[in-house]
Design a protein around this motif. Sequence first.
Motif, short mmCIF file in Angstrom:
data_model
loop_
_atom_site.label_atom_id
_atom_site.label_comp_id
_atom_site.label_asym_id
_atom_site.label_seq_id
_atom_site.Cartn_x
_atom_site.Cartn_y
_atom_site.Cartn_z
N THR A 41 0.83 -1.21 0.00
CA THR A 41 0.00 0.00 0.00
C THR A 41 0.86 1.26 0.00
O THR A 41 2.04 1.24 0.34
N ILE A 42 0.21 2.33 -0.40
CA ILE A 42 0.76 3.67 -0.28
C ILE A 42 -0.19 4.38 0.67
O ILE A 42 -1.35 4.02 0.77
N ASP A 43 0.24 5.38 1.36
CA ASP A 43 -0.58 6.00 2.39
C ASP A 43 -1.77 6.77 1.81
O ASP A 43 -1.75 7.99 1.69
N PHE A 44 -2.81 6.00 1.45
CA PHE A 44 -4.07 6.59 1.02
C PHE A 44 -5.14 6.34 2.07
O PHE A 44 -6.33 6.40 1.78
N GLY A 45 -4.73 5.97 3.27
CA GLY A 45 -5.69 5.64 4.31
C GLY A 45 -6.10 4.18 4.22
O GLY A 45 -5.59 3.42 3.38
N PRO A 46 -7.04 3.77 5.06
CA PRO A 46 -7.41 2.36 5.13
C PRO A 46 -8.37 1.89 4.03
O PRO A 46 -8.57 0.69 3.87
N THR A 47 -8.95 2.80 3.27
CA THR A 47 -10.00 2.41 2.33
C THR A 47 -9.57 1.36 1.30
O THR A 47 -10.30 0.39 1.10
N PRO A 48 -8.41 1.48 0.64
CA PRO A 48 -8.04 0.44 -0.34
C PRO A 48 -7.92 -0.95 0.30
O PRO A 48 -8.40 -1.93 -0.28
N LEU A 49 -7.33 -1.02 1.47
CA LEU A 49 -7.18 -2.31 2.14
C LEU A 49 -8.53 -2.85 2.58
O LEU A 49 -8.84 -4.04 2.39
N LEU A 50 -9.37 -2.01 3.17
CA LEU A 50 -10.70 -2.44 3.60
C LEU A 50 -11.54 -2.91 2.41
O LEU A 50 -12.29 -3.89 2.52
N THR A 51 -11.41 -2.23 1.29
CA THR A 51 -12.15 -2.62 0.09
C THR A 51 -11.68 -3.97 -0.42
O THR A 51 -12.49 -4.83 -0.78
N ALA A 52 -10.37 -4.19 -0.43
CA ALA A 52 -9.83 -5.48 -0.88
C ALA A 52 -10.29 -6.61 0.02
O ALA A 52 -10.68 -7.68 -0.45
N VAL A 53 -10.27 -6.38 1.33
CA VAL A 53 -10.71 -7.42 2.27
C VAL A 53 -12.19 -7.71 2.08
O VAL A 53 -12.61 -8.87 2.06
N ALA A 54 -13.02 -6.69 1.94
CA ALA A 54 -14.46 -6.89 1.73
C ALA A 54 -14.72 -7.66 0.44
O ALA A 54 -15.60 -8.53 0.39
N THR A 55 -13.95 -7.38 -0.60
CA THR A 55 -14.10 -8.09 -1.86
C THR A 55 -13.67 -9.55 -1.70
O THR A 55 -14.34 -10.46 -2.18
N LEU A 56 -12.58 -9.78 -1.01
CA LEU A 56 -12.10 -11.14 -0.76
C LEU A 56 -13.13 -11.93 0.04
O LEU A 56 -13.34 -13.13 -0.20
N GLN A 57 -13.82 -11.29 0.95
CA GLN A 57 -14.83 -11.97 1.76
C GLN A 57 -16.04 -12.40 0.94
O GLN A 57 -16.81 -13.24 1.38
N GLN A 58 -16.19 -11.88 -0.26
CA GLN A 58 -17.27 -12.33 -1.14
C GLN A 58 -17.02 -13.74 -1.67
O GLN A 58 -17.95 -14.43 -2.07
N ALA A 59 -15.76 -14.16 -1.68
CA ALA A 59 -15.41 -15.47 -2.21
C ALA A 59 -15.00 -16.47 -1.13
O ALA A 59 -15.09 -17.68 -1.35
N PHE A 60 -14.52 -15.98 -0.01
CA PHE A 60 -14.03 -16.85 1.06
C PHE A 60 -14.71 -16.51 2.38
O PHE A 60 -14.78 -15.33 2.74
N PRO A 61 -15.14 -17.50 3.13
CA PRO A 61 -15.77 -17.22 4.42
C PRO A 61 -14.76 -16.81 5.51
O PRO A 61 -15.14 -16.17 6.48
N GLU A 62 -13.51 -17.17 5.32
CA GLU A 62 -12.48 -16.86 6.31
C GLU A 62 -11.39 -16.01 5.69
O GLU A 62 -10.78 -16.41 4.70
N VAL A 63 -11.16 -14.81 6.25
CA VAL A 63 -10.15 -13.90 5.72
C VAL A 63 -9.35 -13.31 6.88
O VAL A 63 -9.92 -12.93 7.90
N VAL A 64 -8.04 -13.27 6.71
CA VAL A 64 -7.14 -12.69 7.71
C VAL A 64 -6.22 -11.72 6.98
O VAL A 64 -5.77 -11.98 5.87
N CYS A 65 -5.94 -10.60 7.62
CA CYS A 65 -5.02 -9.60 7.07
C CYS A 65 -3.87 -9.46 8.05
O CYS A 65 -4.09 -9.15 9.23
N LEU A 66 -2.65 -9.69 7.58
CA LEU A 66 -1.47 -9.57 8.42
C LEU A 66 -0.58 -8.46 7.91
O LEU A 66 -0.28 -8.40 6.71
N GLU A 67 -0.14 -7.58 8.80
CA GLU A 67 0.85 -6.57 8.41
C GLU A 67 2.22 -7.21 8.56
O GLU A 67 2.62 -7.63 9.63
#
Length: 94
Positions: A41-67
């Motif tokens: 990521t580049i510092d555009f705030g949390p929106t791009p990451l939150l959007t990617a996670v929400a999209t990933l949750q459409q295909a998988f019931p279990e999602v984890v994000c690790l920094e």
Amino acid sequence: IVAPSPSASLPNAAPVLTAEYYRRAARHLTPQGIFCQRFPTIDFGPTPLLTAVATLQQAFPEVVCLEVGPGEFMLLAAHDPAALVKADLPQRLE
């Protein structure tokens, strides 16, 4: 499945951040398999990451994000929660 990804801020990242892309990956994953995608990521705030996670949750019931480093995240997804968090995790952390 390990799916490298360009920076989410670049236009060429769009095809590998869609719900259809994730659904195709989910169809190829074994029941205990793990999908992993690098998400720089580049510092555009949390929106791009939150959007990617929400999209990933459409295909998988279990999602984890690790920094994994400054501005570096790993998105992990699975069909089964046991694939992402092993039963012996609390003992291993002690």
